[in-house]
Design a protein around this motif. Sequence first.
Motif, PDB file in Angstrom:
ATOM      1  N   HIS A 234      18.792  37.787  44.037  1.00  0.00           N
ATOM      2  CA  HIS A 234      19.600  39.008  44.139  1.00  0.00           C
ATOM      3  C   HIS A 234      20.445  38.990  45.412  1.00  0.00           C
ATOM      4  O   HIS A 234      21.642  39.303  45.390  1.00  0.00           O
ATOM      5  CB  HIS A 234      18.660  40.217  44.129  1.00  0.00           C
ATOM      6  CG  HIS A 234      19.361  41.531  43.988  1.00  0.00           C
ATOM      7  ND1 HIS A 234      19.555  42.383  45.048  1.00  0.00           N
ATOM      8  CD2 HIS A 234      19.932  42.126  42.920  1.00  0.00           C
ATOM      9  CE1 HIS A 234      20.211  43.454  44.629  1.00  0.00           C
ATOM     10  NE2 HIS A 234      20.448  43.329  43.340  1.00  0.00           N
ATOM     11  N   THR A 235      19.806  38.596  46.511  1.00  0.00           N
ATOM     12  CA  THR A 235      20.515  38.531  47.791  1.00  0.00           C
ATOM     13  C   THR A 235      21.703  37.573  47.712  1.00  0.00           C
ATOM     14  O   THR A 235      22.817  37.913  48.109  1.00  0.00           O
ATOM     15  CB  THR A 235      19.544  38.079  48.893  1.00  0.00           C
ATOM     16  OG1 THR A 235      18.603  39.126  49.108  1.00  0.00           O
ATOM     17  CG2 THR A 235      20.257  37.783  50.192  1.00  0.00           C
ATOM     18  N   ALA A 236      21.452  36.370  47.185  1.00  0.00           N
ATOM     19  CA  ALA A 236      22.533  35.383  47.113  1.00  0.00           C
ATOM     20  C   ALA A 236      23.686  35.913  46.253  1.00  0.00           C
ATOM     21  O   ALA A 236      24.857  35.710  46.573  1.00  0.00           O
ATOM     22  CB  ALA A 236      22.009  34.072  46.544  1.00  0.00           C
ATOM     23  N   LEU A 237      23.351  36.607  45.188  1.00  0.00           N
ATOM     24  CA  LEU A 237      24.397  37.124  44.302  1.00  0.00           C
ATOM     25  C   LEU A 237      25.184  38.252  44.970  1.00  0.00           C
ATOM     26  O   LEU A 237      26.408  38.327  44.836  1.00  0.00           O
ATOM     27  CB  LEU A 237      23.792  37.600  42.984  1.00  0.00           C
ATOM     28  CG  LEU A 237      23.315  36.468  42.077  1.00  0.00           C
ATOM     29  CD1 LEU A 237      22.623  37.010  40.849  1.00  0.00           C
ATOM     30  CD2 LEU A 237      24.478  35.595  41.658  1.00  0.00           C
ATOM     31  N   LEU A 238      24.491  39.108  45.710  1.00  0.00           N
ATOM     32  CA  LEU A 238      25.212  40.172  46.429  1.00  0.00           C
ATOM     33  C   LEU A 238      26.155  39.576  47.470  1.00  0.00           C
ATOM     34  O   LEU A 238      27.248  40.077  47.696  1.00  0.00           O
ATOM     35  CB  LEU A 238      24.236  41.129  47.122  1.00  0.00           C
ATOM     36  CG  LEU A 238      23.646  42.257  46.291  1.00  0.00           C
ATOM     37  CD1 LEU A 238      22.868  43.201  47.198  1.00  0.00           C
ATOM     38  CD2 LEU A 238      24.716  43.035  45.546  1.00  0.00           C
ATOM     39  N   LEU A 239      25.724  38.478  48.088  1.00  0.00           N
ATOM     40  CA  LEU A 239      26.589  37.865  49.102  1.00  0.00           C
ATOM     41  C   LEU A 239      27.812  37.224  48.441  1.00  0.00           C
ATOM     42  O   LEU A 239      28.873  37.124  49.046  1.00  0.00           O
ATOM     43  CB  LEU A 239      25.799  36.850  49.937  1.00  0.00           C
ATOM     44  CG  LEU A 239      24.733  37.504  50.827  1.00  0.00           C
ATOM     45  CD1 LEU A 239      23.936  36.457  51.583  1.00  0.00           C
ATOM     46  CD2 LEU A 239      25.364  38.487  51.807  1.00  0.00           C
ATOM     47  N   GLU A 240      27.663  36.808  47.211  1.00  0.00           N
ATOM     48  CA  GLU A 240      28.823  36.314  46.457  1.00  0.00           C
ATOM     49  C   GLU A 240      29.806  37.470  46.242  1.00  0.00           C
ATOM     50  O   GLU A 240      31.019  37.317  46.382  1.00  0.00           O
ATOM     51  CB  GLU A 240      28.354  35.750  45.109  1.00  0.00           C
ATOM     52  CG  GLU A 240      29.188  34.614  44.566  1.00  0.00           C
ATOM     53  CD  GLU A 240      29.227  33.403  45.480  1.00  0.00           C
ATOM     54  OE1 GLU A 240      30.271  33.207  46.111  1.00  0.00           O
ATOM     55  OE2 GLU A 240      28.223  32.661  45.559  1.00  0.00           O
ATOM     56  N   LEU A 241      29.259  38.633  45.939  1.00  0.00           N
ATOM     57  CA  LEU A 241      30.121  39.814  45.780  1.00  0.00           C
ATOM     58  C   LEU A 241      30.784  40.181  47.108  1.00  0.00           C
ATOM     59  O   LEU A 241      31.899  40.687  47.138  1.00  0.00           O
ATOM     60  CB  LEU A 241      29.317  41.008  45.247  1.00  0.00           C
ATOM     61  CG  LEU A 241      28.835  40.911  43.804  1.00  0.00           C
ATOM     62  CD1 LEU A 241      28.148  42.209  43.398  1.00  0.00           C
ATOM     63  CD2 LEU A 241      29.991  40.615  42.864  1.00  0.00           C
ATOM     64  N   GLU A 242      30.087  39.914  48.206  1.00  0.00           N
ATOM     65  CA  GLU A 242      30.682  40.181  49.510  1.00  0.00           C
ATOM     66  C   GLU A 242      31.917  39.290  49.726  1.00  0.00           C
ATOM     67  O   GLU A 242      32.936  39.738  50.248  1.00  0.00           O
ATOM     68  CB  GLU A 242      29.646  39.925  50.605  1.00  0.00           C
ATOM     69  CG  GLU A 242      30.074  40.381  51.975  1.00  0.00           C
ATOM     70  CD  GLU A 242      29.093  39.933  53.041  1.00  0.00           C
ATOM     71  OE1 GLU A 242      28.380  40.783  53.584  1.00  0.00           O
ATOM     72  OE2 GLU A 242      29.022  38.713  53.325  1.00  0.00           O
ATOM     73  N   GLU A 245      34.532  40.882  47.808  1.00  0.00           N
ATOM     74  CA  GLU A 245      34.980  42.094  48.505  1.00  0.00           C
ATOM     75  C   GLU A 245      36.049  41.769  49.557  1.00  0.00           C
ATOM     76  O   GLU A 245      37.040  42.482  49.697  1.00  0.00           O
ATOM     77  CB  GLU A 245      33.771  42.740  49.196  1.00  0.00           C
ATOM     78  CG  GLU A 245      34.092  43.886  50.123  1.00  0.00           C
ATOM     79  CD  GLU A 245      32.863  44.352  50.919  1.00  0.00           C
ATOM     80  OE1 GLU A 245      32.100  43.492  51.409  1.00  0.00           O
ATOM     81  OE2 GLU A 245      32.662  45.565  51.023  1.00  0.00           O
TER      82      GLU A 245
ATOM     83  N   LEU B 130      25.367  29.772  48.449  1.00  0.00           N
ATOM     84  CA  LEU B 130      24.321  30.682  48.913  1.00  0.00           C
ATOM     85  C   LEU B 130      23.091  30.704  48.018  1.00  0.00           C
ATOM     86  O   LEU B 130      21.979  30.881  48.497  1.00  0.00           O
ATOM     87  CB  LEU B 130      24.899  32.086  49.063  1.00  0.00           C
ATOM     88  CG  LEU B 130      26.034  32.164  50.080  1.00  0.00           C
ATOM     89  CD1 LEU B 130      26.684  33.522  50.056  1.00  0.00           C
ATOM     90  CD2 LEU B 130      25.518  31.852  51.466  1.00  0.00           C
ATOM     91  N   MET B 134      19.485  29.907  49.504  1.00  0.00           N
ATOM     92  CA  MET B 134      18.335  30.813  49.430  1.00  0.00           C
ATOM     93  C   MET B 134      17.114  30.082  48.915  1.00  0.00           C
ATOM     94  O   MET B 134      15.996  30.317  49.369  1.00  0.00           O
ATOM     95  CB  MET B 134      18.641  31.994  48.507  1.00  0.00           C
ATOM     96  CG  MET B 134      19.469  33.099  49.115  1.00  0.00           C
ATOM     97  SD  MET B 134      18.841  33.734  50.658  1.00  0.00           S
ATOM     98  CE  MET B 134      17.569  34.852  50.118  1.00  0.00           C
ATOM     99  N   ALA B 161      22.905  41.402  52.715  1.00  0.00           N
ATOM    100  CA  ALA B 161      23.205  41.757  51.327  1.00  0.00           C
ATOM    101  C   ALA B 161      23.007  43.253  51.114  1.00  0.00           C
ATOM    102  O   ALA B 161      23.750  43.895  50.384  1.00  0.00           O
ATOM    103  CB  ALA B 161      22.317  40.961  50.376  1.00  0.00           C
ATOM    104  N   PHE B 164      25.961  45.335  51.692  1.00  0.00           N
ATOM    105  CA  PHE B 164      27.143  45.127  50.846  1.00  0.00           C
ATOM    106  C   PHE B 164      27.707  46.460  50.350  1.00  0.00           C
ATOM    107  O   PHE B 164      26.969  47.294  49.823  1.00  0.00           O
ATOM    108  CB  PHE B 164      26.783  44.245  49.643  1.00  0.00           C
ATOM    109  CG  PHE B 164      27.845  44.249  48.570  1.00  0.00           C
ATOM    110  CD1 PHE B 164      29.053  43.599  48.780  1.00  0.00           C
ATOM    111  CD2 PHE B 164      27.647  44.929  47.389  1.00  0.00           C
ATOM    112  CE1 PHE B 164      30.040  43.631  47.813  1.00  0.00           C
ATOM    113  CE2 PHE B 164      28.631  44.960  46.410  1.00  0.00           C
ATOM    114  CZ  PHE B 164      29.834  44.311  46.629  1.00  0.00           C
TER     115      PHE B 164
END
Lengths: 292, 208
Positions: A234-242, A245, B130, B134, B161, B164
């Motif tokens: 989940h974290t890695a995917l949110l950072l992709e969204l960052e 952004e 990423l 991870m 994260a 975000f």
Amino acid sequence: MFGYVKPDKQTLLVREYEYYRAVYCGICAVMRRRTGRLSAVSLSYDIVFLALVRQLCTDEKATLRQGRCPTHPTRRRPMLAENPVLLYAARLSALLSYYKIKDDLHDKKGFARLGARLLLPVFARARKKASLPAPDALMASRLSELAALEAQKTASVDEPAHLFGTLLGALFAHELPPPYDRVCRELGYHLGKFIYAADAAEDYGKDIGSGSYNPYVQLYAGTPLTDSRRQSIHTALLLELEGMERAVNLLPLDRSQTLRHIIENTLYEGLPDRIKFLRPAATSADERTEHD
Amino acid sequence: MTDPYQILGVSRNATDEQVKAAYRALARKYHPDNYTSDNPLADLATEKMKQINEAYEQIQKERAGGAPPRAGGDYTGGYTGSPLYAEIRRLIQTRRMNEAEARLKQIPPTGRDAEWHYLTSIILTRRGYLSDAMRELEIACEMDPGNAEYQQAKQMFNTRAGGFGSMYYDTDRPTRGGCSGSDGNCCLQLLCADCCCEMLGGDLIPCC
């Protein structure tokens, strides 16, 4: 992998939702006219998002008109009149569907395969009518590279996701005026990586059973996904969204409040919503009580 | 030059506090830390940042006020470990990623300990890989659960994260609260992310 990218209807303003639907209907109408009546059934939300972003970047004239569509023959509804942005989106949609169906013919079994066989000629025609030679060639080569990676059972999420990301980036950026070509390439890149990885994460359990290639199955050797592992994904995917952004912030957002809100809503509500199944169990239980 | 008030998105009769708040929010959005040299859009962000700074300075001149706030600081942590890993860490800190990766690859699979996976995760992070990073970090934490540095790195990812979209969720749009569980706590999380970054000994994540 289709239909991933859409805004959260509940948090859009009514006029934003209506505009969104007018764009959807507009592209669908262009497809019926340009790439074939049947091809229009394949239009996905992802393409609509691409059109919204490109509309903001080109600042093409966007006229609303009242039109009818065969699925809702009784009512006229507002739709965007054809412009270069919608035309490109419609053609691209036909092209993507062609490759999707070709892929289904290869992967799927039973009824899905039969359906793909029946639809293939429709989309082969649509692809010809779309006549987008450069994106077509790029798509063919990237997808075959991707298939090769998948055949090797690559134990990496980012390697195949990177390929998919570069493809989507190029499709977003196609012939846009600078500097927005670069902004859209970056935006599409992170979105593509997100879609690929989120889709794989969602299919984790299913792919262990079926034995289909799934990068997460390779990485975790098919062992159960514990809460802490889900959290990492989940974290890695949110950072992709960052990453996405940061590109979105460089779009000419002040050109249209409506487009801005739909795009931001997709980024901050729609996309995170797609991966909430990866959030720790307690949080999603809270969410449920909160909303029901 | 365009109207500085328009650039900051405030009206001409906004109070000094409102101007400052708008400036800070925009500066946070386009801050060079968000667009390091690895980011292909860095030049566009710099341009935007320049506009924002100029607009703010112009307004300040007009109104006569304090100087815009600046923050910064570098941290380089000491490291005691095997000389080979120390060498690789040095390469990473000087951004010679390919050399660092080549050194790591020379170590046979049987000799790959927690530290190996941790350093691999740093290199993958730099490349923007990423998801894979991870996974490597997780393996490092599983192999050496007591290691504070690895835990901290993982925590830092999670915190970052968690931040975000905090600016979006902080506004009064009708959201459904997507801020990973802890609504209203986003600023705190961002601050935490900042602190953790610096603890990591330089530039694991180029954001701080």
